[in-house]
Design an enzyme around this catalytic site. Sequence first.
Site, PDB file in Angstrom:
ATOM      1  N   GLU A  65       3.144   6.310  -0.567  1.00 32.85           N
ATOM      2  CA  GLU A  65       3.339   7.383   0.405  1.00 32.85           C
ATOM      3  C   GLU A  65       4.216   6.949   1.574  1.00 32.85           C
ATOM      4  OE1 GLU A  65      -0.537   8.827   1.532  1.00 32.85           O
ATOM      5  OE2 GLU A  65      -1.072   9.299  -0.542  1.00 32.85           O
ATOM      6  N   CYS A  66       5.171   6.089   1.317  1.00 30.78           N
ATOM      7  CA  CYS A  66       6.034   5.517   2.344  1.00 30.78           C
ATOM      8  C   CYS A  66       7.423   6.148   2.260  1.00 30.78           C
ATOM      9  CB  CYS A  66       6.129   4.002   2.112  1.00 30.78           C
ATOM     10  SG  CYS A  66       7.195   3.121   3.270  1.00 30.78           S
ATOM     11  N   GLY A  67       8.128   6.149   3.375  1.00 27.15           N
ATOM     12  CA  GLY A  67       9.512   6.631   3.363  1.00 27.15           C
ATOM     13  C   GLY A  67      10.415   5.769   2.490  1.00 27.15           C
ATOM     14  N   THR A  69       9.430   4.599  -0.451  1.00 29.14           N
ATOM     15  CA  THR A  69       8.922   4.678  -1.826  1.00 29.14           C
ATOM     16  C   THR A  69      10.043   4.936  -2.830  1.00 29.14           C
ATOM     17  OG1 THR A  69       6.760   5.406  -1.037  1.00 29.14           O
ATOM     18  CG2 THR A  69       7.261   5.860  -3.327  1.00 29.14           C
TER      19      THR A  69
END
Length: 192
Positions: A65-67, A69
């Site tokens: 759920e990371c920018g 990803t």
Amino acid sequence: MSGVKMSSGYLNRFCIFITSLFLGMASMANAKTAYLFEFDSIDGGKISLSEYKGNVILVVNTASECGFTRQYTGLQALWDEFKEDGLVVLGIPSNDFGGQEPGADSQIKNFCEVNFNIDFPMTAKTTIKGRDAHPFYHWVSDELGWMAGPKWNFHKYLIARNGTLHDSFSSMVSPTSPNLQEQITLLLAQSG
């Protein structure tokens, strides 16, 4: 009186156990190569870095759920392009930064397969920072200094064919970065 002897005997065994545990962790942190470390696999069982002896290993802490990803796409492309030449990409899911990997191992694996067709090896979710960090990450700090520790998701470590830590790359460095790919190519050209 015998109860006192039993207690002191128990205490002695406990002290010996704690001392040997501490010395074992200290020797792992002072490891000369990455081959002494192993992780729990996302599929169950263990992943020992010694399995990859003679290969170049790119270790990346990941989060769903990371920018960053979307870097999974580039990591899979690196794996596809260079695995026959001896590159191993190892994903290490971690929830240590922003709580961006909250799922269970099965959810993480499914997310990676469905959204990015990931088939490179991945570990179970792992703590990578702080006192409870996996020993590999303590070793990284010992080898490259505390500034080289992961600051966010998708931090990358490049390990040479002989198991030594070659370099560290921040999350901002994409898997498609010319600098990272140049370093991979350089290490792949070297013998173990």
